[in-house]
Structures are given as structure tokens and as C-alpha cells.
Design a protein around this motif. Structure first.
Motif, mmCIF file in Angstrom:
data_model
loop_
_atom_site.group_PDB
_atom_site.id
_atom_site.type_symbol
_atom_site.label_atom_id
_atom_site.label_comp_id
_atom_site.label_asym_id
_atom_site.label_seq_id
_atom_site.Cartn_x
_atom_site.Cartn_y
_atom_site.Cartn_z
ATOM 1 N N UNK A 1 0.833 -1.205 0.000
ATOM 2 C CA UNK A 1 0.000 0.000 0.000
ATOM 3 C C UNK A 1 0.869 1.256 0.000
ATOM 4 N N UNK A 2 1.990 1.186 0.692
ATOM 5 C CA UNK A 2 2.880 2.346 0.748
ATOM 6 C C UNK A 2 3.721 2.444 -0.520
ATOM 7 N N UNK A 3 4.249 1.342 -0.992
ATOM 8 C CA UNK A 3 5.059 1.336 -2.203
ATOM 9 C C UNK A 3 6.481 1.790 -1.958
ATOM 10 N N UNK A 4 7.279 1.716 -2.996
ATOM 11 C CA UNK A 4 8.679 2.140 -2.882
ATOM 12 C C UNK A 4 8.753 3.643 -2.696
ATOM 13 N N UNK A 5 9.441 4.025 -1.638
ATOM 14 C CA UNK A 5 9.623 5.428 -1.282
ATOM 15 C C UNK A 5 8.281 6.174 -1.184
ATOM 16 N N UNK A 6 7.213 5.433 -0.874
ATOM 17 C CA UNK A 6 5.912 6.046 -0.668
ATOM 18 C C UNK A 6 5.177 6.429 -1.942
ATOM 19 N N UNK A 7 5.609 5.913 -3.065
ATOM 20 C CA UNK A 7 5.009 6.310 -4.351
ATOM 21 C C UNK A 7 3.550 5.880 -4.484
ATOM 22 N N UNK A 8 3.235 4.677 -4.054
ATOM 23 C CA UNK A 8 1.852 4.203 -4.162
ATOM 24 C C UNK A 8 0.940 5.005 -3.252
ATOM 25 N N UNK A 9 1.378 5.254 -2.032
ATOM 26 C CA UNK A 9 0.581 6.053 -1.097
ATOM 27 C C UNK A 9 0.403 7.473 -1.633
ATOM 28 N N UNK A 10 1.442 8.032 -2.200
ATOM 29 C CA UNK A 10 1.365 9.388 -2.773
ATOM 30 C C UNK A 10 0.381 9.423 -3.942
ATOM 31 N N UNK A 11 0.395 8.378 -4.762
ATOM 32 C CA UNK A 11 -0.537 8.309 -5.892
ATOM 33 C C UNK A 11 -1.982 8.208 -5.404
ATOM 34 N N UNK A 12 -2.208 7.422 -4.365
ATOM 35 C CA UNK A 12 -3.559 7.305 -3.811
ATOM 36 C C UNK A 12 -4.017 8.651 -3.252
#
Length: 76
Positions: free
Chosen positions: A44-55
């Protein structure tokens, strides 16, 4: 918005039954608390927070249309 975050989270994780979302309304914003299984937290968080940032970006874009601010908190 809760349904949008729930759909995105369930699409990313292995244990979709463990996805929990709680909402808290404040004066100027709505806080969405996302809780997933501990093993799925990285997805859910992703690498370096990319997935969370996209959400969060999708949530902000949808919120702009509704003229409401939404905040996504991912609980661990």
C-alpha cells in the motif's frame, strides 16, 4: 471517497478481507484511516511512498471536484 480508497487498497493487497477504512469528519476536511494486514503494508505504501502518494493524489483530485479536502492516513 471511502469506496474509492477501499477499491484501490483491495486491488493492491493479498488479504482484501483485512482492509479497514474509518472516516473522521473535521471542519475543513475528512480524514480517511486505512488499515491493512501487516504483511500488505509495504504494498500500500510502495517504494519510497510512491503508491501512497498516488492514492493521495487521486483522493485530492476527486475531493477538489466535491470542494472537500480529504486526508489519507495509513495506519500500521
Amino acid at each position: 471517497m471511502k469506496e474509492l480508497v477501499e477499491f484501490l487498497a483491495k486491488s493492491l493487497v493479498d488479504d482484501a478481507d483485512a482492509v479497514r477504512i474509518r472516516t473522521h469528519n473535521r471542519d475543513q476536511a475528512t480524514v480517511l484511516e486505512l488499515e491493512v494486514a501487516e504483511t500488505d503494508l509495504g504494498k500500500v505504501i510502495g517504494r519510497q511512498g510512491r503508491t501512497a502518494r498516488a492514492m493521495r493524489t487521486l483522493l485530492n483530485a476527486a475531493g477538489d471536484k466535491l470542494r472537500r479536502r480529504y486526508i489519507l492516513d495509513i495506519l500500521d
